[in-house]
Design a protein around this motif. Structure first.
Motif, PDB file in Angstrom:
ATOM      1  N   ALA A 123       0.834  -1.206   0.000  1.00  0.00           N
ATOM      2  CA  ALA A 123       0.000   0.000   0.000  1.00  0.00           C
ATOM      3  C   ALA A 123       0.867   1.253   0.000  1.00  0.00           C
ATOM      4  O   ALA A 123       0.569   2.237  -0.696  1.00  0.00           O
ATOM      5  CB  ALA A 123      -0.933  -0.003   1.213  1.00  0.00           C
ATOM      6  N   TRP A 124       1.957   1.233   0.789  1.00  0.00           N
ATOM      7  CA  TRP A 124       2.881   2.374   0.798  1.00  0.00           C
ATOM      8  C   TRP A 124       3.508   2.571  -0.576  1.00  0.00           C
ATOM      9  O   TRP A 124       3.581   3.702  -1.081  1.00  0.00           O
ATOM     10  CB  TRP A 124       3.979   2.159   1.846  1.00  0.00           C
ATOM     11  N   GLU A 125       3.945   1.496  -1.195  1.00  0.00           N
ATOM     12  CA  GLU A 125       4.583   1.591  -2.512  1.00  0.00           C
ATOM     13  C   GLU A 125       3.620   2.175  -3.549  1.00  0.00           C
ATOM     14  O   GLU A 125       3.980   3.062  -4.332  1.00  0.00           O
ATOM     15  CB  GLU A 125       5.072   0.222  -2.967  1.00  0.00           C
ATOM     16  N   LEU A 126       2.392   1.689  -3.544  1.00  0.00           N
ATOM     17  CA  LEU A 126       1.405   2.151  -4.513  1.00  0.00           C
ATOM     18  C   LEU A 126       1.037   3.612  -4.285  1.00  0.00           C
ATOM     19  O   LEU A 126       0.901   4.388  -5.240  1.00  0.00           O
ATOM     20  CB  LEU A 126       0.153   1.284  -4.445  1.00  0.00           C
ATOM     21  N   MET A 127       0.870   4.001  -3.029  1.00  0.00           N
ATOM     22  CA  MET A 127       0.487   5.386  -2.747  1.00  0.00           C
ATOM     23  C   MET A 127       1.628   6.342  -3.056  1.00  0.00           C
ATOM     24  O   MET A 127       1.397   7.467  -3.522  1.00  0.00           O
ATOM     25  CB  MET A 127       0.033   5.529  -1.298  1.00  0.00           C
ATOM     26  N   THR A 128       2.850   5.907  -2.817  1.00  0.00           N
ATOM     27  CA  THR A 128       3.999   6.763  -3.090  1.00  0.00           C
ATOM     28  C   THR A 128       4.092   7.102  -4.573  1.00  0.00           C
ATOM     29  O   THR A 128       4.447   8.228  -4.949  1.00  0.00           O
ATOM     30  CB  THR A 128       5.295   6.074  -2.613  1.00  0.00           C
ATOM     31  N   VAL A 129       3.751   6.166  -5.418  1.00  0.00           N
ATOM     32  CA  VAL A 129       3.765   6.407  -6.867  1.00  0.00           C
ATOM     33  C   VAL A 129       2.676   7.411  -7.261  1.00  0.00           C
ATOM     34  O   VAL A 129       2.822   8.149  -8.245  1.00  0.00           O
ATOM     35  CB  VAL A 129       3.567   5.075  -7.626  1.00  0.00           C
ATOM     36  N   ARG A 130       1.594   7.480  -6.474  1.00  0.00           N
ATOM     37  CA  ARG A 130       0.426   8.285  -6.853  1.00  0.00           C
ATOM     38  C   ARG A 130       0.241   9.517  -5.967  1.00  0.00           C
ATOM     39  O   ARG A 130      -0.865  10.037  -5.846  1.00  0.00           O
ATOM     40  CB  ARG A 130      -0.826   7.407  -6.789  1.00  0.00           C
ATOM     41  N   LEU A 131       1.316   9.997  -5.383  1.00  0.00           N
ATOM     42  CA  LEU A 131       1.206  11.141  -4.473  1.00  0.00           C
ATOM     43  C   LEU A 131       0.605  12.364  -5.155  1.00  0.00           C
ATOM     44  O   LEU A 131      -0.210  13.086  -4.553  1.00  0.00           O
ATOM     45  CB  LEU A 131       2.577  11.494  -3.894  1.00  0.00           C
ATOM     46  N   GLU A 132       1.005  12.638  -6.382  1.00  0.00           N
ATOM     47  CA  GLU A 132       0.490  13.810  -7.095  1.00  0.00           C
ATOM     48  C   GLU A 132      -1.028  13.733  -7.252  1.00  0.00           C
ATOM     49  O   GLU A 132      -1.733  14.731  -7.074  1.00  0.00           O
ATOM     50  CB  GLU A 132       1.151  13.918  -8.473  1.00  0.00           C
ATOM     51  N   ASP A 133      -1.538  12.556  -7.576  1.00  0.00           N
ATOM     52  CA  ASP A 133      -2.985  12.395  -7.754  1.00  0.00           C
ATOM     53  C   ASP A 133      -3.730  12.634  -6.448  1.00  0.00           C
ATOM     54  O   ASP A 133      -4.768  13.320  -6.431  1.00  0.00           O
ATOM     55  CB  ASP A 133      -3.303  10.988  -8.270  1.00  0.00           C
ATOM     56  N   PHE A 134      -3.202  12.073  -5.355  1.00  0.00           N
ATOM     57  CA  PHE A 134      -3.863  12.272  -4.066  1.00  0.00           C
ATOM     58  C   PHE A 134      -3.760  13.729  -3.615  1.00  0.00           C
ATOM     59  O   PHE A 134      -4.716  14.279  -3.063  1.00  0.00           O
ATOM     60  CB  PHE A 134      -3.282  11.329  -3.014  1.00  0.00           C
ATOM     61  N   ALA A 135      -2.611  14.349  -3.859  1.00  0.00           N
ATOM     62  CA  ALA A 135      -2.446  15.743  -3.466  1.00  0.00           C
ATOM     63  C   ALA A 135      -3.450  16.641  -4.194  1.00  0.00           C
ATOM     64  O   ALA A 135      -4.040  17.552  -3.597  1.00  0.00           O
ATOM     65  CB  ALA A 135      -1.020  16.202  -3.742  1.00  0.00           C
ATOM     66  N   LYS A 136      -3.648  16.383  -5.473  1.00  0.00           N
ATOM     67  CA  LYS A 136      -4.607  17.188  -6.231  1.00  0.00           C
ATOM     68  C   LYS A 136      -6.016  17.023  -5.687  1.00  0.00           C
ATOM     69  O   LYS A 136      -6.763  18.015  -5.529  1.00  0.00           O
ATOM     70  CB  LYS A 136      -4.565  16.782  -7.701  1.00  0.00           C
ATOM     71  N   LEU A 137      -6.397  15.813  -5.358  1.00  0.00           N
ATOM     72  CA  LEU A 137      -7.736  15.573  -4.812  1.00  0.00           C
ATOM     73  C   LEU A 137      -7.895  16.222  -3.444  1.00  0.00           C
ATOM     74  O   LEU A 137      -8.946  16.794  -3.134  1.00  0.00           O
ATOM     75  CB  LEU A 137      -7.996  14.065  -4.731  1.00  0.00           C
ATOM     76  N   ILE A 138      -6.850  16.149  -2.623  1.00  0.00           N
ATOM     77  CA  ILE A 138      -6.884  16.803  -1.310  1.00  0.00           C
ATOM     78  C   ILE A 138      -7.121  18.300  -1.478  1.00  0.00           C
ATOM     79  O   ILE A 138      -7.944  18.906  -0.786  1.00  0.00           O
ATOM     80  CB  ILE A 138      -5.573  16.545  -0.541  1.00  0.00           C
ATOM     81  N   THR A 139      -6.398  18.920  -2.404  1.00  0.00           N
ATOM     82  CA  THR A 139      -6.563  20.353  -2.645  1.00  0.00           C
ATOM     83  C   THR A 139      -7.972  20.672  -3.118  1.00  0.00           C
ATOM     84  O   THR A 139      -8.588  21.641  -2.665  1.00  0.00           O
ATOM     85  CB  THR A 139      -5.536  20.844  -3.677  1.00  0.00           C
ATOM     86  N   LEU A 140      -8.503  19.870  -4.026  1.00  0.00           N
ATOM     87  CA  LEU A 140      -9.820  20.143  -4.585  1.00  0.00           C
ATOM     88  C   LEU A 140     -10.919  20.112  -3.531  1.00  0.00           C
ATOM     89  O   LEU A 140     -11.820  20.956  -3.535  1.00  0.00           O
ATOM     90  CB  LEU A 140     -10.143  19.144  -5.695  1.00  0.00           C
ATOM     91  N   GLU A 141     -10.856  19.150  -2.605  1.00  0.00           N
ATOM     92  CA  GLU A 141     -11.965  19.047  -1.652  1.00  0.00           C
ATOM     93  C   GLU A 141     -11.688  19.748  -0.330  1.00  0.00           C
ATOM     94  O   GLU A 141     -12.617  20.091   0.397  1.00  0.00           O
ATOM     95  CB  GLU A 141     -12.349  17.587  -1.401  1.00  0.00           C
ATOM     96  N   ASN A 142     -10.416  19.983  -0.009  1.00  0.00           N
ATOM     97  CA  ASN A 142     -10.069  20.625   1.259  1.00  0.00           C
ATOM     98  C   ASN A 142      -9.647  22.085   1.080  1.00  0.00           C
ATOM     99  O   ASN A 142      -9.850  22.904   1.970  1.00  0.00           O
ATOM    100  CB  ASN A 142      -8.954  19.836   1.955  1.00  0.00           C
ATOM    101  N   GLY A 143      -9.010  22.400  -0.036  1.00  0.00           N
ATOM    102  CA  GLY A 143      -8.602  23.766  -0.309  1.00  0.00           C
ATOM    103  C   GLY A 143      -7.134  24.056  -0.072  1.00  0.00           C
ATOM    104  O   GLY A 143      -6.620  25.067  -0.532  1.00  0.00           O
ATOM    105  N   LYS A 144      -6.434  23.193   0.660  1.00  0.00           N
ATOM    106  CA  LYS A 144      -5.053  23.517   1.026  1.00  0.00           C
ATOM    107  C   LYS A 144      -4.150  23.638  -0.197  1.00  0.00           C
ATOM    108  O   LYS A 144      -4.395  23.017  -1.236  1.00  0.00           O
ATOM    109  CB  LYS A 144      -4.499  22.480   2.012  1.00  0.00           C
ATOM    110  N   ALA A 145      -3.120  24.449  -0.069  1.00  0.00           N
ATOM    111  CA  ALA A 145      -2.190  24.689  -1.164  1.00  0.00           C
ATOM    112  C   ALA A 145      -1.454  23.408  -1.540  1.00  0.00           C
ATOM    113  O   ALA A 145      -1.353  22.468  -0.746  1.00  0.00           O
ATOM    114  CB  ALA A 145      -1.204  25.784  -0.787  1.00  0.00           C
ATOM    115  N   ARG A 146      -0.890  23.399  -2.752  1.00  0.00           N
ATOM    116  CA  ARG A 146      -0.274  22.194  -3.283  1.00  0.00           C
ATOM    117  C   ARG A 146       0.853  21.690  -2.391  1.00  0.00           C
ATOM    118  O   ARG A 146       0.997  20.475  -2.189  1.00  0.00           O
ATOM    119  CB  ARG A 146       0.257  22.463  -4.690  1.00  0.00           C
ATOM    120  N   THR A 147       1.671  22.591  -1.853  1.00  0.00           N
ATOM    121  CA  THR A 147       2.783  22.171  -0.987  1.00  0.00           C
ATOM    122  C   THR A 147       2.265  21.432   0.234  1.00  0.00           C
ATOM    123  O   THR A 147       2.788  20.377   0.612  1.00  0.00           O
ATOM    124  CB  THR A 147       3.616  23.387  -0.555  1.00  0.00           C
ATOM    125  N   ASP A 148       1.226  21.983   0.869  1.00  0.00           N
ATOM    126  CA  ASP A 148       0.618  21.323   2.025  1.00  0.00           C
ATOM    127  C   ASP A 148      -0.005  19.993   1.623  1.00  0.00           C
ATOM    128  O   ASP A 148       0.083  19.005   2.357  1.00  0.00           O
ATOM    129  CB  ASP A 148      -0.457  22.224   2.650  1.00  0.00           C
TER     130      ASP A 148
END
Length: 476
Positions: free
Chosen positions: A72-97
């Protein structure tokens, strides 16, 4: 597939009532998605699925469970950009956060993959009776996980990973403002090898009734909650009926203490991190900033320069430092804190004005001369407002820092390590950042004292929250 339905027994379902609710983008106030809303019947289906899945999962060897978490760690690490974008879209936080959260969230899978094989017991000799004392740790049972909106990925993985490492099955209720990230995690867990029914996700607009029902099901043995102290108290009342194991990470009112001998660069950078990480929407955020009167003027000037330089805007823009707050209620509460402090004598050094919409924005704000009577001194600001007060001596600031019902985290900045450690020991907080503005780490036991919670998340202790200690007495 559009992952906006309930996730029960490894299947996407629309729910018993077929009702749905909207998730908004805080930057635009536009609807991102319509998500299924779970009812009592859905909770029962999730409990049935979890019970069946746990029997097989708990019987697996620790190494087998570990390998799934590692994957699970390996798979999520490859997809960090995708999760970060979704976090920003629904939460609002900046890309760095958002990238920081995604990385932090993934790391819980790696840490607890390593901890899964370390539920050590012991065998010893009873001094008086001569019997052997055998101690082992066993999976506690089904766990209900309730997570907040401020860290839609990390607060879920911080609970899911140790529960799975311990051998437990879970039902997770994500916050209604930010359910999409947790739903998007489920296909990844499937790919990692998590069996159907072991992790179930129930977004719902009827959180209170849904969670209360599950906490009164005799199959549930653990409740893990991150959120406000007020809601935590209600869940503890419900948990008491079944005598559940509670793991509660509740509110905070973090003091920052900056002594006159602190390195100014370190203190400013540390305070900025403690205050502005996640836009201040964190229980660990700096809430009361106590600065020694000898350096207060310089500190305030430099902090104001840093805060004023932050770029505000839609967090999807990689050049933006400060995104919107999660919703109108949170933004309005921050504005009320500032207005109250100013009315009582505080001075606005920068920010302090709510911009026109759309979007739930509030600018980085520095307040000086904040009086003890200001509401923001006694409650979580949960926004980008740095409230500065001054102090004269060590005994005074320790007393003021401890003068709260909360005890999650404190921050101390000093060049005198002996004094700094003495102060840390006298602060009634579960965690202290010493010359650091960041304390969260998957390898460390996260949690507070007093009304900031019970139990610990992360570290070795995080897995033990989902286990029961069994003692066997034997003679041979």
């Amino acid at each position: 597939m559009d992952f906006t339905d309930l996730y029960i027994n490894g299947t996407w379902v629309s729910g018993a009532s077929k009702e749905r609710f909207d998730v908004l983008n805080p930057a635009t106030e536009e609807v991102l998605a319509s998500v299924a809303s779970a009812e009592i019947a859905d909770a029962d289906a999730a409990l049935d699925a979890a019970e069946a899945a746990m029997a097989e999962w708990a019987a697996r060897t620790p190494r087998e469970r570990s390998e799934v978490l590692r994957k699970a760690w390996e798979l999520m690490t490859v997809r960090l950009e995708d999760f970060a974008k979704l976090i920003t879209l629904e939460n609002g936080k900046a890309r760095t956060d958002a990238m920081g959260e995604a990385t932090y969230a993934a790391e819980f899978f790696r840490w607890f993959a390593e901890e899964a094989v370390r539920a050590d017991g012991l065998i010893t000799h009873a001094p008086a009776s001569g019997a052997r004392i055998m101690v082992q740790h066993k999976p506690a049972g089904l766990a209900v996980l309730v997570t907040p909106w401020n860290y839609p990925a990390a607060m879920g993985t911080r609970k899911i990973a140790p529960a799975l490492a311990a051998g437990c099955a879970v039902i997770i209720k994500p916050a209604s403002e930010t359910p999409l990230t947790m739903l998007a995690l489920m296909p990844l867990l499937e790919e990692a090898g998590v069996p159907p029914g072991l992790v179930n996700v129930l977004p719902s607009k009827r959180t209170g009734a849904l969670v209360d029902h599950m906490l009164h099901d005799p199959r549930v043995r653990v409740v893990s909650f991150t959120g406000s102290t007020g809601v935590g108290r209600k869940l503890l009342h419900s948990a008491a009926d079944q005598v559940l194991k509670p793991a509660m990470e509740l509110g905070g009112n973090a003091p920052v203490v900056v002594f006159e001998d602190a390195d100014m660069d370190t203190a400013i950078e540390g305070t900025m991190l403690a205050k502005m990480r996640n836009l201040g929407e964190a229980c660990t955020a700096a809430n009361r900033i106590y600065v020694h009167e000898a350096i207060a003027e310089t500190f305030t000037k430099r902090l104001t320069e840093k805060m004023s330089a932050l770029k505000v805007g839609d967090g999807i823009d990689p050049t933006v430092d400060v995104g919107p707050l999660v919703n109108a209620e949170t933004r309005d509460k921050v504005a009320e804190f500032v207005a109250d402090a100013v009315a009582k004598g505080a001075i606005i050094e920068c920010g302090g004005t709510t911009p026109e919409g759309p979007g739930f924005y509030y600018p980085p704000t520095v307040l000086s001369n904040v009086p003890e009577t200001a509401d923001c001194v006694h409650d979580e600001i949960f926004g980008p407002v740095a409230a500065i007060q001054t102090f004269r001596d060590q005994e005074e600031v320790i007393r003021r820092a401890n003068d709260t019902e909360y005890g999650l985290v404190a921050y101390v900045f000093s060049g005198d390590m002996k004094r700094a450690l003495q102060v840390c020991e006298r602060l009634d907080y579960g965690m202290v950042g010493l010359n650091r503005g960041l304390v969260s780490d998957p390898a460390a036991p996260f949690g507070g004292t007093k009304q900031s919670g019970l139990g610990r998340e992360g570290g070795h202790e995080g897995m033990l929250e989902f286990m029961e200690t069994q003692y066997i007495s034997a003679s041979w």
